[in-house]
Design an enzyme around this catalytic site. Structure first.
Site, short mmCIF file in Angstrom:
data_model
loop_
_atom_site.label_atom_id
_atom_site.label_comp_id
_atom_site.label_asym_id
_atom_site.label_seq_id
_atom_site.Cartn_x
_atom_site.Cartn_y
_atom_site.Cartn_z
N ASP A 193 -1.99 -9.99 0.38
CA ASP A 193 -2.00 -8.77 0.80
C ASP A 193 -2.53 -7.76 -0.26
O ASP A 193 -2.09 -7.60 -1.31
CB ASP A 193 -0.54 -8.40 0.68
CG ASP A 193 -0.07 -7.31 1.81
OD1 ASP A 193 -0.67 -6.44 1.94
OD2 ASP A 193 0.98 -7.75 2.37
N ASP B 131 -3.59 -3.46 3.19
CA ASP B 131 -2.42 -2.39 3.72
C ASP B 131 -3.34 -1.03 3.84
O ASP B 131 -3.98 -0.73 3.15
CB ASP B 131 -1.76 -2.33 2.32
CG ASP B 131 -0.34 -1.62 2.25
OD1 ASP B 131 0.64 -2.10 2.70
OD2 ASP B 131 -0.39 -0.41 2.07
N GLU C 196 -3.97 -3.55 8.35
CA GLU C 196 -2.90 -3.07 8.71
C GLU C 196 -3.07 -1.32 9.12
O GLU C 196 -3.58 -0.66 8.38
CB GLU C 196 -1.66 -2.85 7.65
CG GLU C 196 -0.43 -2.28 8.20
CD GLU C 196 0.49 -1.50 7.22
OE1 GLU C 196 1.56 -1.54 7.51
OE2 GLU C 196 -0.13 -0.95 6.28
N HIS D 198 7.84 -7.15 7.52
CA HIS D 198 8.73 -6.57 6.26
C HIS D 198 8.91 -5.03 6.57
O HIS D 198 9.79 -4.51 5.53
CB HIS D 198 8.17 -6.98 5.33
CG HIS D 198 7.04 -6.07 5.02
ND1 HIS D 198 5.61 -6.48 5.63
CD2 HIS D 198 6.49 -5.17 4.14
CE1 HIS D 198 4.78 -5.40 5.23
NE2 HIS D 198 5.10 -4.74 4.32
N ASP D 199 8.51 -4.29 7.57
CA ASP D 199 8.84 -3.05 7.59
C ASP D 199 9.50 -2.53 8.84
O ASP D 199 9.95 -1.34 9.12
CB ASP D 199 7.35 -2.36 7.87
CG ASP D 199 6.44 -2.13 6.82
OD1 ASP D 199 7.05 -2.24 5.49
OD2 ASP D 199 5.14 -2.45 6.86
#
Ligand code: NOJ
Length: 519
Positions: free
Chosen positions: A98, A194, A253, A318-319
């Site tokens: 990430d 990200d 993302e 995870h969000d």
């Protein structure tokens, strides 16, 4: 190319601090992940995406990085990473890192230097101005914070402890690309970028125009803070770097994603893939029915197919609240099986979130227990993202086999019955269902690579074909809680899942899932 791991395979997201603790400090770590590789290989996943494990003061739980080229000591050392990578590769599993490069931590040496005075060489590595414009931070409040030391404001699209770097500065670009080179040289297989489409801001930093919305951030059209054209040459440069190694991958993302936007960032000289989040609507309401799902699928199919871009499918990450928490009633997994089947049988790369294979549910926290910054800010309207980040439930021992210490977030109260060991022992469990479906997908070209053909089913049923040159697979999902007649398309159909054998029966029981092959 006949087989591409990132296109035909399955990518499993690990949130390292919640997967497996090997040190007893209540925080998952890299050796913990290594210790669980056999489980992951047995599940049949092709790659692991690891959420950040770099040194971080945890203002945003690792998404605020202090050093891109190291491991936070709480997660291990670089040698532990090398071992994880080697052991994963030995099992045929790739590793995707990430990369959080829109911003750094305010503790990063670059920002520490940048904020010292107005003339230092790193000043322009961040975005400093005399006055703020009207931009809002995604996690609440203005996107600018005043720094008394130099009397200017700096830009941060997330928390004030995550200053945005200035990608227009060539030295920043070099330094960030060097971080990619560092990990490529160590042998990593890919990167998740990200909020990549926020890297560049409009050079004049104009105010964003207003629109209707609930929070300040939603009350603006994000015209000038994201999606600037300068992103394209950077993606090209990154792609050239990745392509100088065999079979490397980048998935973006996409911030404020739409399928149209996603395809614009993907292609042979851009990203391999980008998330479009078709099934994870962050609205307060989560519609979940075949008509809604089909509409989403058909819309994205049209856009991705026309553009020749391979989609990704995400149900949980995870969000977001986990799919099982969104769709299931209590501990009943019927709707989680439907979501899992969609994830694993749609056209596109499935991203499986740790614990999704056992139907983990979100934890509920009291206000005083909330750790996530937006949750702390917006409670009770928004309770943050801790809910979907609780420790992996391995067995029924205290702390669910995750840690011998006190976990950093509470384990879900259902851990004693919902855990990997219990589901291993139950052939009817979601874990066995998932593993069998992954194996079928892997062995069936139509399922991992075929085209998608929507079918018109009766109310409550979502049905489609996946078709390759040599095979046609019918996927029939009854979302409803009653029996539904659903005759298959013309021809003769043999059931291949959940159990192989027998003719397709022409009807589906309550919440039943059937996959059949044309013979
Ligand atoms: C997106 C990440 O998925 C999220 O967890 C993070 O808080 C923000 N970007 C900021 O890095």
């Amino acid at each position: 190319m006949t087989h591409l791991w990132w296109r035909d395979g399955i990518i499993y997201q690990i949130y390292p601090r919640s997967f497996q603790d090997s040190a007893g400090d209540g925080l998952g770590d890299l050796p913990g992940i290594t210790a669980r590789l056999d489980y992951l290989a047995g599940l049949g996943v092709d790659a692991l995406w690891l959420s950040p494990f770099y040194p971080s003061p945890d203002a945003d739980f690792g998404y605020d990085i202090r050093d891109y080229c190291d491991v936070d000591p709480r997660f291990g050392r670089l040698a532990d990473f090398d071992r994880l990578l080697a052991e994963a590769h030995r099992r045929g599993i790739r590793i995707v890192l990430d990369m959080v490069m829109n911003h750094t931590s305010d503790q990063h040496a670059w920002f520490q230097e940048s904020r010292l005075d107005r003339t230092n060489p790193k000043r322009d590595w961040y975005i400093w101005r005399d006055r703020p414009n009207n931009w809002q931070a995604a996690f609440g409040g203005r996107a600018w914070t005043f720094d008394p030391q130099t009397g200017q404001v700096y830009l941060h699209l997330f928390t004030p402890r995550q200053p945005d770097v200035n990608w227009r500065n060539p030295a920043v670009r070099q330094a960030q690309l060097d971080a990619f080179r560092f990990w490529l040289a160590r042998g990593v297989d890919g990167f998740r970028l990200d909020v990549f489409n926020a890297f560049f801001k409009h050079p004049d930093l104009p105010d964003n125009p207003p629109k209707l919305g609930l929070r300040g951030f939603d009350r603006q059209h994000h015209l000038y803070d994201i999606d600037q054209p300068e992103m394209m040459p950077l993606l090209q440069e990154l792609r050239t770097l990745l392509d100088s190694y065999p079979e490397r991958y980048a998935v973006g993302e996409t911030y404020l994603a739409t399928p149209e936007k996603v395809v614009s960032y993907c292609g042979p000289d851009k990203l391999h893939a980008a998330f479009s989040f078709d099934f994870t609507s962050t609205n307060l309401v989560y519609p979940w029915n075949p008509a809604w799902a089909l509409q989403k699928i058909v819309a994205r199919e049209q856009i991705f197919t026309a553009a020749g871009i391979w989609p990704t499918t995400v149900m949980s990450n995870h969000d977001l609240p986990r799919a099982a928490s969104r769709y299931c009633r209590g501990e009943d997994d019927a709707q989680a099986r439907l979501a899992m089947t969609l994830l694993l049988t749609l056209r596109g790369t499935p991203f499986l979130y740790y614990g999704e294979e056992i139907g983990m549910r979100d934890i509920r926290l009291r206000r005083s227990e909330i750790l996530d910054p937006p949750g702390r800010k917006y409670w009770p309207f928004y309770k943050g993202r801790d809910g979907c980040r609780s420790p992996m439930q391995w067995d029924d021992t205290p702390a669910a086999g995750f840690s011998s210490g006190t976990p950093w977030l509470p384990v879900h109260p259902n851990w004693a019955t919902r855990n990997v060991a219990a589901q291993e022992a139950d052939p009817e469990s979601l874990l066995h269902f998932t593993r069998r479906l992954i194996a079928l997908r892997r062995a069936t070209p139509a399922l991992h690579g075929g085209s998608f053909v929507p079918l018109h089913g009766p109310a409550g049923v979502l049905a489609y074909l996946r078709r390759s040159e040599e095979q046609t697979i019918l996927v029939a999902l009854n979302f409803s809680r009653r029996d539904v007649r659903f005759p298959p398309p013309e021809g003769s159909w043999q059931v291949v899942f959940p159990v192989a054998g027998g003719d397709y029966p022409g009807q589906l029981g309550p919440q039943e899932i059937l996959l059949a092959a044309k013979v």
